[in-house]
Design an enzyme around this catalytic site. Structure first.
Site, short mmCIF file in Angstrom:
data_model
loop_
_atom_site.label_atom_id
_atom_site.label_comp_id
_atom_site.label_asym_id
_atom_site.label_seq_id
_atom_site.Cartn_x
_atom_site.Cartn_y
_atom_site.Cartn_z
N SER A 78 -2.51 -10.55 37.55
CA SER A 78 -3.81 -10.53 38.29
C SER A 78 -4.18 -11.79 38.72
O SER A 78 -3.84 -12.86 38.08
CB SER A 78 -4.74 -9.63 37.38
OG SER A 78 -6.06 -10.04 37.88
N ASN A 126 -3.33 -19.39 31.37
CA ASN A 126 -3.94 -18.90 32.70
C ASN A 126 -5.11 -17.82 32.15
O ASN A 126 -5.94 -17.85 32.70
CB ASN A 126 -3.00 -18.42 33.71
CG ASN A 126 -3.78 -17.75 34.70
OD1 ASN A 126 -4.70 -18.33 35.74
ND2 ASN A 126 -3.63 -16.50 34.69
N GLY A 175 -3.07 -16.02 38.17
CA GLY A 175 -1.72 -15.91 37.70
C GLY A 175 -0.47 -15.05 38.26
O GLY A 175 0.36 -15.65 38.19
N TYR A 184 -26.68 -13.48 22.16
CA TYR A 184 -25.38 -13.87 22.62
C TYR A 184 -25.37 -13.57 24.13
O TYR A 184 -26.18 -13.06 24.74
CB TYR A 184 -24.46 -12.37 22.10
CG TYR A 184 -22.93 -12.47 22.66
CD1 TYR A 184 -22.12 -13.49 22.37
CD2 TYR A 184 -22.76 -11.46 23.96
CE1 TYR A 184 -20.87 -13.42 23.00
CE2 TYR A 184 -21.57 -11.38 24.35
CZ TYR A 184 -20.79 -12.53 23.94
OH TYR A 184 -19.52 -12.49 24.60
N1 LIG Z 1 -11.67 -16.82 39.53
C1 LIG Z 1 -12.51 -17.67 39.25
O1 LIG Z 1 -13.33 -17.74 40.35
C2 LIG Z 1 -12.19 -18.63 38.06
C3 LIG Z 1 -13.30 -19.69 38.12
C4 LIG Z 1 -13.25 -20.59 36.92
C5 LIG Z 1 -12.14 -20.46 36.27
N2 LIG Z 1 -11.11 -19.45 36.14
C6 LIG Z 1 -10.05 -19.39 35.38
O2 LIG Z 1 -8.76 -19.15 35.93
C7 LIG Z 1 -7.89 -18.24 35.22
C8 LIG Z 1 -7.41 -16.85 36.09
O3 LIG Z 1 -8.83 -16.16 36.43
P1 LIG Z 1 -8.69 -15.18 37.50
O4 LIG Z 1 -9.90 -15.21 38.23
O5 LIG Z 1 -7.35 -15.11 38.17
O6 LIG Z 1 -8.56 -13.91 36.23
P2 LIG Z 1 -8.30 -12.33 36.52
O7 LIG Z 1 -7.62 -12.14 37.72
O8 LIG Z 1 -9.35 -11.79 35.71
O9 LIG Z 1 -7.11 -12.68 35.58
C9 LIG Z 1 -7.20 -12.77 33.89
C10 LIG Z 1 -5.78 -12.49 33.63
O10 LIG Z 1 -6.11 -12.61 31.98
C11 LIG Z 1 -5.30 -11.49 31.35
N3 LIG Z 1 -5.78 -11.45 30.03
C12 LIG Z 1 -7.23 -11.30 29.58
N4 LIG Z 1 -7.21 -11.19 28.18
C13 LIG Z 1 -5.82 -11.29 27.95
C14 LIG Z 1 -5.23 -11.07 26.54
N5 LIG Z 1 -5.83 -11.09 25.63
N6 LIG Z 1 -3.80 -11.24 26.58
C15 LIG Z 1 -3.22 -11.51 27.57
N7 LIG Z 1 -3.70 -11.55 28.97
C16 LIG Z 1 -5.03 -11.40 29.00
C17 LIG Z 1 -5.71 -10.27 32.13
O11 LIG Z 1 -5.03 -9.35 31.75
P3 LIG Z 1 -5.36 -7.63 32.16
O12 LIG Z 1 -5.17 -7.39 33.59
O13 LIG Z 1 -4.46 -7.01 31.05
O14 LIG Z 1 -6.93 -7.72 31.77
C18 LIG Z 1 -5.51 -10.97 33.61
O15 LIG Z 1 -4.16 -11.01 33.90
C19 LIG Z 1 -8.76 -17.80 34.04
O16 LIG Z 1 -8.55 -18.74 32.93
C20 LIG Z 1 -10.17 -18.33 34.37
O17 LIG Z 1 -11.14 -18.67 33.27
C21 LIG Z 1 -11.24 -18.55 37.38
#
Ligand SMILES: NC(=O)c1ccc[n+]([C@@H]2O[C@H](COP(=O)([O-])OP(=O)(O)OC[C@H]3O[C@@H](n4cnc5c(N)ncnc54)[C@H](OP(=O)(O)O)[C@@H]3O)[C@@H](O)[C@H]2O)c1
Length: 323
Positions: free
Chosen positions: A13, A89, A16, A170
Protein backbone atom coordinates in the site's frame (compact mmCIF):
# COMPACT_ATOMS: atom_id res chain seq x y z
CA UNK A 1 24.73 -6.15 -13.16
CA UNK A 2 24.50 -8.67 -10.28
CA UNK A 3 20.93 -8.81 -9.08
CA UNK A 4 20.42 -6.79 -5.91
CA UNK A 5 17.87 -7.66 -3.22
CA UNK A 6 15.60 -5.18 -1.49
CA UNK A 7 13.10 -5.98 1.24
CA UNK A 8 10.29 -3.49 1.90
CA UNK A 9 7.83 -3.73 4.78
CA UNK A 10 4.24 -2.63 4.16
CA UNK A 11 4.80 -2.96 0.41
CA UNK A 12 1.15 -3.59 -0.40
CA UNK A 13 0.00 0.00 0.00
CA UNK A 14 0.94 3.69 -0.33
CA UNK A 15 4.64 4.58 -0.46
CA UNK A 16 5.76 0.98 0.19
CA UNK A 17 3.82 -0.25 -2.82
CA UNK A 18 5.17 2.57 -5.02
CA UNK A 19 8.68 1.74 -3.81
CA UNK A 20 8.26 -1.96 -4.63
CA UNK A 21 7.14 -0.94 -8.11
CA UNK A 22 10.10 1.43 -8.54
CA UNK A 23 12.72 -1.12 -7.42
CA UNK A 24 11.13 -3.86 -9.54
CA UNK A 25 11.10 -1.60 -12.59
CA UNK A 26 14.81 -0.92 -12.01
CA UNK A 27 15.56 -4.67 -12.08
CA UNK A 28 15.94 -5.33 -8.34
CA UNK A 29 14.82 -8.56 -6.70
CA UNK A 30 12.05 -7.28 -4.44
CA UNK A 31 10.75 -8.98 -1.32
CA UNK A 32 7.47 -7.50 -0.18
CA UNK A 33 7.06 -8.07 3.57
CA UNK A 34 3.35 -7.74 4.30
CA UNK A 35 0.92 -8.93 6.93
CA UNK A 36 -2.20 -9.50 4.87
CA UNK A 37 -1.62 -11.98 2.06
CA UNK A 38 -5.13 -11.66 0.67
CA UNK A 39 -4.69 -8.00 -0.21
CA UNK A 40 -0.97 -8.29 -0.98
CA UNK A 41 -1.03 -11.10 -3.59
CA UNK A 42 -2.95 -8.99 -6.16
CA UNK A 43 -0.48 -6.12 -5.58
CA UNK A 44 2.46 -8.49 -6.11
CA UNK A 45 0.88 -9.78 -9.33
CA UNK A 46 0.19 -6.28 -10.54
CA UNK A 47 3.83 -5.23 -9.95
CA UNK A 48 5.13 -8.32 -11.76
CA UNK A 49 2.79 -7.71 -14.69
CA UNK A 50 3.54 -4.03 -15.07
CA UNK A 51 7.34 -4.27 -14.65
CA UNK A 52 7.84 -7.68 -16.37
CA UNK A 53 10.14 -8.45 -13.44
CA UNK A 54 9.21 -11.88 -12.10
CA UNK A 55 11.56 -11.48 -9.12
CA UNK A 56 8.98 -9.87 -6.88
CA UNK A 57 8.31 -12.13 -3.90
CA UNK A 58 5.86 -11.83 -1.07
CA UNK A 59 6.52 -12.99 2.49
CA UNK A 60 4.24 -12.74 5.47
CA UNK A 61 5.32 -10.40 8.24
CA UNK A 62 3.48 -8.73 11.08
CA UNK A 63 6.08 -6.19 12.14
CA UNK A 64 4.27 -5.55 15.45
CA UNK A 65 4.94 -9.13 16.62
CA UNK A 66 8.36 -10.44 17.66
CA UNK A 67 7.30 -14.03 16.90
CA UNK A 68 6.26 -13.08 13.40
CA UNK A 69 9.55 -11.19 12.85
CA UNK A 70 11.59 -14.18 14.02
CA UNK A 71 9.59 -16.55 11.81
CA UNK A 72 9.98 -14.19 8.87
CA UNK A 73 13.75 -13.87 9.32
CA UNK A 74 14.16 -17.65 9.55
CA UNK A 75 12.26 -18.16 6.30
CA UNK A 76 14.08 -15.24 4.72
CA UNK A 77 17.50 -16.65 5.53
CA UNK A 78 16.59 -20.11 4.28
CA UNK A 79 15.29 -18.62 1.02
CA UNK A 80 17.86 -15.94 0.20
CA UNK A 81 21.61 -15.75 0.48
CA UNK A 82 21.71 -12.06 -0.30
CA UNK A 83 20.14 -8.86 1.00
CA UNK A 84 21.28 -5.37 0.03
CA UNK A 85 18.56 -3.00 1.17
CA UNK A 86 15.98 -3.01 3.97
CA UNK A 87 13.25 -0.38 3.99
CA UNK A 88 11.33 -0.16 7.26
CA UNK A 89 8.30 1.49 5.74
CA UNK A 90 5.29 -0.15 7.45
CA UNK A 91 3.71 1.87 10.23
CA UNK A 92 0.71 1.97 12.51
CA UNK A 93 -1.40 5.12 12.73
CA UNK A 94 -5.11 4.62 12.81
CA UNK A 95 -6.63 8.09 12.54
CA UNK A 96 -9.95 7.09 14.03
CA UNK A 97 -8.51 5.11 16.93
CA UNK A 98 -9.48 6.22 20.41
CA UNK A 99 -8.20 3.28 22.40
CA UNK A 100 -4.71 2.55 23.67
CA UNK A 101 -3.80 -0.81 22.07
CA UNK A 102 -1.22 -3.41 23.01
CA UNK A 103 0.64 -5.66 20.58
CA UNK A 104 0.91 -9.45 20.95
CA UNK A 105 4.01 -8.80 23.07
CA UNK A 106 2.10 -6.40 25.33
CA UNK A 107 3.80 -3.29 23.96
CA UNK A 108 1.87 -0.18 22.92
CA UNK A 109 0.97 -0.90 19.29
CA UNK A 110 2.57 2.18 17.65
CA UNK A 111 5.84 1.48 19.43
CA UNK A 112 5.74 -2.23 18.62
CA UNK A 113 5.07 -1.53 14.92
CA UNK A 114 7.06 1.63 14.33
CA UNK A 115 10.12 1.26 16.57
CA UNK A 116 10.80 -2.10 18.26
CA UNK A 117 9.67 -4.18 15.25
CA UNK A 118 11.97 -2.39 12.77
CA UNK A 119 14.78 -2.66 15.31
CA UNK A 120 14.40 -6.45 15.70
CA UNK A 121 13.93 -7.04 11.98
CA UNK A 122 17.05 -5.06 11.09
CA UNK A 123 19.05 -6.67 13.88
CA UNK A 124 18.14 -10.22 12.85
CA UNK A 125 18.98 -9.51 9.22
CA UNK A 126 22.23 -7.68 9.94
CA UNK A 127 24.41 -10.74 9.31
CA UNK A 128 22.90 -11.21 5.85
CA UNK A 129 23.07 -7.50 5.09
CA UNK A 130 26.72 -7.45 6.11
CA UNK A 131 27.54 -9.77 3.19
CA UNK A 132 26.39 -7.14 0.70
CA UNK A 133 29.05 -4.85 -0.79
CA UNK A 134 26.82 -1.83 -0.11
CA UNK A 135 24.18 -2.60 2.55
CA UNK A 136 21.70 0.14 3.35
CA UNK A 137 18.73 0.44 5.70
CA UNK A 138 16.15 3.20 5.45
CA UNK A 139 13.64 3.96 8.21
CA UNK A 140 10.45 5.85 7.34
CA UNK A 141 10.09 8.73 9.76
CA UNK A 142 7.86 11.80 9.74
CA UNK A 143 7.64 15.56 10.24
CA UNK A 144 5.56 14.71 13.31
CA UNK A 145 8.86 14.47 15.25
CA UNK A 146 9.02 18.28 15.02
CA UNK A 147 6.66 18.26 18.02
CA UNK A 148 9.78 17.53 20.03
CA UNK A 149 10.96 21.09 19.41
CA UNK A 150 8.57 21.77 22.28
CA UNK A 151 10.82 21.45 25.34
CA UNK A 152 7.94 19.92 27.31
CA UNK A 153 7.46 17.09 24.85
CA UNK A 154 8.81 13.73 26.04
CA UNK A 155 8.41 10.11 25.01
CA UNK A 156 6.01 8.40 27.43
CA UNK A 157 8.56 5.86 28.60
CA UNK A 158 6.40 5.09 31.62
CA UNK A 159 3.43 4.03 29.53
CA UNK A 160 4.80 1.80 26.77
CA UNK A 161 3.45 -1.42 28.22
CA UNK A 162 -0.02 -0.24 29.14
CA UNK A 163 1.02 0.81 32.66
CA UNK A 164 -1.12 3.97 32.63
CA UNK A 165 -3.56 3.16 29.86
CA UNK A 166 -6.62 3.43 32.09
CA UNK A 167 -5.64 6.67 33.80
CA UNK A 168 -3.68 8.79 31.33
CA UNK A 169 -5.47 10.37 28.35
CA UNK A 170 -4.41 8.66 25.14
CA UNK A 171 -3.59 10.45 21.90
CA UNK A 172 -2.80 8.27 18.90
CA UNK A 173 -0.93 11.19 17.29
CA UNK A 174 1.26 11.63 20.33
CA UNK A 175 2.02 7.91 20.51
CA UNK A 176 2.68 7.84 16.76
CA UNK A 177 5.04 10.84 17.05
CA UNK A 178 6.73 9.34 20.10
CA UNK A 179 7.23 6.02 18.32
CA UNK A 180 8.69 7.75 15.25
CA UNK A 181 11.01 9.77 17.50
CA UNK A 182 12.08 6.43 19.01
CA UNK A 183 12.73 5.16 15.47
CA UNK A 184 14.84 8.23 14.71
CA UNK A 185 16.85 7.76 17.91
CA UNK A 186 17.29 4.08 16.99
CA UNK A 187 18.49 5.09 13.52
CA UNK A 188 21.33 7.07 15.10
CA UNK A 189 22.14 4.36 17.63
CA UNK A 190 22.01 1.47 15.16
CA UNK A 191 24.08 3.35 12.59
CA UNK A 192 26.81 3.49 15.20
CA UNK A 193 26.36 -0.14 16.35
CA UNK A 194 26.40 -1.68 12.86
CA UNK A 195 29.00 0.61 11.31
CA UNK A 196 31.81 -1.92 11.67
CA UNK A 197 29.78 -4.29 9.48
CA UNK A 198 29.50 -1.65 6.77
CA UNK A 199 25.72 -1.33 7.19
CA UNK A 200 24.48 2.18 6.59
CA UNK A 201 21.32 3.14 8.42
CA UNK A 202 19.45 6.36 7.73
CA UNK A 203 15.97 7.78 8.23
CA UNK A 204 13.80 9.79 5.89
CA UNK A 205 11.50 12.57 7.09
CA UNK A 206 8.28 12.14 5.16
CA UNK A 207 6.17 15.28 5.11
CA UNK A 208 2.93 14.51 3.33
CA UNK A 209 1.87 12.06 0.69
CA UNK A 210 -1.54 11.10 -0.66
CA UNK A 211 -3.03 8.35 1.48
CA UNK A 212 -4.15 5.19 -0.25
CA UNK A 213 -7.81 4.31 -0.65
CA UNK A 214 -7.23 1.25 1.57
CA UNK A 215 -5.78 3.37 4.38
CA UNK A 216 -8.60 5.91 4.15
CA UNK A 217 -11.18 3.13 4.23
CA UNK A 218 -9.88 2.03 7.64
CA UNK A 219 -10.72 5.48 9.10
CA UNK A 220 -13.87 6.69 10.83
CA UNK A 221 -16.12 9.00 8.79
CA UNK A 222 -14.80 12.39 9.93
CA UNK A 223 -11.21 11.37 9.26
CA UNK A 224 -12.17 9.87 5.93
CA UNK A 225 -13.55 13.20 4.70
CA UNK A 226 -10.51 15.09 6.00
CA UNK A 227 -8.14 12.63 4.33
CA UNK A 228 -9.91 12.92 0.97
CA UNK A 229 -9.72 16.72 1.20
CA UNK A 230 -6.00 16.65 2.08
CA UNK A 231 -5.40 14.17 -0.71
CA UNK A 232 -6.47 16.83 -3.22
CA UNK A 233 -3.18 18.67 -2.69
CA UNK A 234 -0.84 15.99 -1.31
CA UNK A 235 1.75 14.57 -3.71
CA UNK A 236 1.52 10.98 -4.97
CA UNK A 237 3.42 8.22 -3.10
CA UNK A 238 5.62 7.72 -6.16
CA UNK A 239 7.43 10.95 -5.31
CA UNK A 240 8.50 9.61 -1.91
CA UNK A 241 9.23 6.18 -3.39
CA UNK A 242 11.71 7.87 -5.74
CA UNK A 243 13.36 9.39 -2.66
CA UNK A 244 13.58 5.94 -1.03
CA UNK A 245 15.21 4.65 -4.22
CA UNK A 246 17.68 7.52 -4.42
CA UNK A 247 18.76 7.27 -0.79
CA UNK A 248 19.17 3.48 -1.00
CA UNK A 249 20.99 3.27 -4.32
CA UNK A 250 22.74 6.51 -5.28
CA UNK A 251 26.43 7.29 -4.95
CA UNK A 252 25.37 10.49 -3.20
CA UNK A 253 24.33 8.51 -0.10
CA UNK A 254 26.78 5.61 -0.46
CA UNK A 255 28.76 6.67 2.59
CA UNK A 256 25.96 8.29 4.59
CA UNK A 257 24.95 6.66 7.81
CA UNK A 258 23.14 7.86 10.93
CA UNK A 259 21.55 10.67 8.92
CA UNK A 260 18.08 12.12 8.88
CA UNK A 261 17.16 13.11 5.31
CA UNK A 262 14.25 15.33 4.32
CA UNK A 263 11.83 15.06 1.39
CA UNK A 264 14.14 17.25 -0.72
CA UNK A 265 16.86 14.62 -0.15
CA UNK A 266 18.86 17.03 2.00
CA UNK A 267 20.52 15.92 5.21
CA UNK A 268 18.82 17.49 8.24
CA UNK A 269 20.97 18.68 11.12
CA UNK A 270 20.17 18.97 14.84
CA UNK A 271 18.88 22.37 15.88
CA UNK A 272 21.45 24.70 17.38
CA UNK A 273 18.97 26.51 19.57
CA UNK A 274 15.30 25.94 20.27
CA UNK A 275 14.43 29.48 21.28
CA UNK A 276 13.02 32.65 19.68
CA UNK A 277 13.12 33.16 15.91
CA UNK A 278 15.34 30.10 15.46
CA UNK A 279 12.59 27.99 16.99
CA UNK A 280 10.03 29.33 14.50
CA UNK A 281 12.43 28.39 11.70
CA UNK A 282 12.89 24.95 13.26
CA UNK A 283 9.17 24.35 13.33
CA UNK A 284 8.30 25.62 9.86
CA UNK A 285 11.50 24.53 8.10
CA UNK A 286 12.80 21.16 7.01
CA UNK A 287 16.47 21.56 7.78
CA UNK A 288 16.71 20.87 11.52
CA UNK A 289 15.50 18.18 13.89
CA UNK A 290 14.94 18.41 17.66
CA UNK A 291 17.98 17.93 19.86
CA UNK A 292 15.87 15.56 21.92
CA UNK A 293 16.83 12.88 19.33
CA UNK A 294 20.49 13.09 20.34
CA UNK A 295 20.03 13.16 24.10
CA UNK A 296 22.24 10.30 25.39
CA UNK A 297 19.75 9.44 28.13
CA UNK A 298 16.90 9.01 25.66
CA UNK A 299 19.14 6.94 23.42
CA UNK A 300 20.19 4.71 26.30
CA UNK A 301 16.62 4.28 27.44
CA UNK A 302 15.42 3.18 23.98
CA UNK A 303 18.40 0.90 23.51
CA UNK A 304 17.91 -0.74 26.88
CA UNK A 305 14.25 -1.29 26.07
CA UNK A 306 15.19 -2.88 22.72
CA UNK A 307 17.39 -5.34 24.55
CA UNK A 308 15.02 -6.16 27.38
CA UNK A 309 11.82 -6.37 25.32
CA UNK A 310 13.28 -8.56 22.59
CA UNK A 311 15.65 -10.55 24.83
CA UNK A 312 18.31 -10.12 22.20
CA UNK A 313 21.95 -9.82 23.14
CA UNK A 314 22.65 -6.91 20.90
CA UNK A 315 26.25 -6.15 21.27
CA UNK A 316 27.99 -5.86 17.95
CA UNK A 317 30.18 -8.91 18.68
CA UNK A 318 27.22 -11.24 18.39
CA UNK A 319 26.38 -9.87 14.98
CA UNK A 320 29.95 -10.57 13.94
CA UNK A 321 29.78 -14.07 15.39
CA UNK A 322 26.83 -14.88 13.15
CA UNK A 323 28.80 -14.21 9.99
N1 LIG B 1 1.47 9.31 3.90
C1 LIG B 1 1.97 10.33 4.57
O1 LIG B 1 1.58 11.49 4.40
C2 LIG B 1 3.08 10.08 5.58
C3 LIG B 1 3.54 11.17 6.32
C4 LIG B 1 4.56 10.95 7.24
C5 LIG B 1 5.11 9.69 7.37
N2 LIG B 1 4.62 8.66 6.64
C6 LIG B 1 5.23 7.33 6.84
O2 LIG B 1 5.47 6.72 5.60
C7 LIG B 1 5.33 5.31 5.69
C8 LIG B 1 4.35 4.82 4.65
O3 LIG B 1 3.14 5.54 4.82
P1 LIG B 1 1.88 5.38 3.82
O4 LIG B 1 1.10 6.61 3.92
O5 LIG B 1 2.34 4.88 2.52
O6 LIG B 1 1.09 4.25 4.62
P2 LIG B 1 -0.07 3.25 4.22
O7 LIG B 1 -0.49 3.36 2.78
O8 LIG B 1 -1.11 3.39 5.27
O9 LIG B 1 0.68 1.88 4.38
C9 LIG B 1 1.09 1.42 5.60
C10 LIG B 1 1.60 0.03 5.36
O10 LIG B 1 2.07 -0.48 6.62
C11 LIG B 1 1.51 -1.77 6.76
N3 LIG B 1 1.43 -2.19 8.14
C12 LIG B 1 0.82 -1.57 9.18
N4 LIG B 1 0.95 -2.31 10.28
C13 LIG B 1 1.66 -3.42 9.93
C14 LIG B 1 2.12 -4.55 10.62
N5 LIG B 1 1.86 -4.73 11.91
N6 LIG B 1 2.84 -5.48 9.95
C15 LIG B 1 3.11 -5.33 8.64
N7 LIG B 1 2.69 -4.28 7.91
C16 LIG B 1 1.97 -3.34 8.56
C17 LIG B 1 0.13 -1.68 6.14
O11 LIG B 1 -0.37 -2.97 5.90
P3 LIG B 1 -1.96 -3.26 5.78
O12 LIG B 1 -2.34 -2.85 4.40
O13 LIG B 1 -2.05 -4.72 6.04
O14 LIG B 1 -2.63 -2.42 6.84
C18 LIG B 1 0.49 -0.91 4.87
O15 LIG B 1 1.03 -1.76 3.92
C19 LIG B 1 4.88 5.04 7.12
O16 LIG B 1 6.00 4.69 7.89
C20 LIG B 1 4.32 6.37 7.58
O17 LIG B 1 4.42 6.53 8.97
C21 LIG B 1 3.62 8.82 5.75
Amino acid sequence: MTEKYVMITGANSGIGRAAALKFASEGYHVIMACRNMKISVPVQNEIIASTKNSHVDLLELDISSFDSIRRFCKIFKSSYSRLDIVINNAAYLNHGEKEYKLSADQIELSFATNAFGPFLLTHLLADLLAKSPDPRVLNACTTNVKNFFDPKRKIEFDNLRGELKDVRPYSKYKMYGDSKMALLILTFKMAEQYKHLGIKINAIQINRVKLSKETINKMRSFWKVLAWVQNLTNPLPVYMADNYFHICTSDEFKNSTGQFINHHKNIITPSITEKGVAQVKNIFGFSTYPRYALDPQNMEQIWTLCKSLTNEKIDANRVQALL
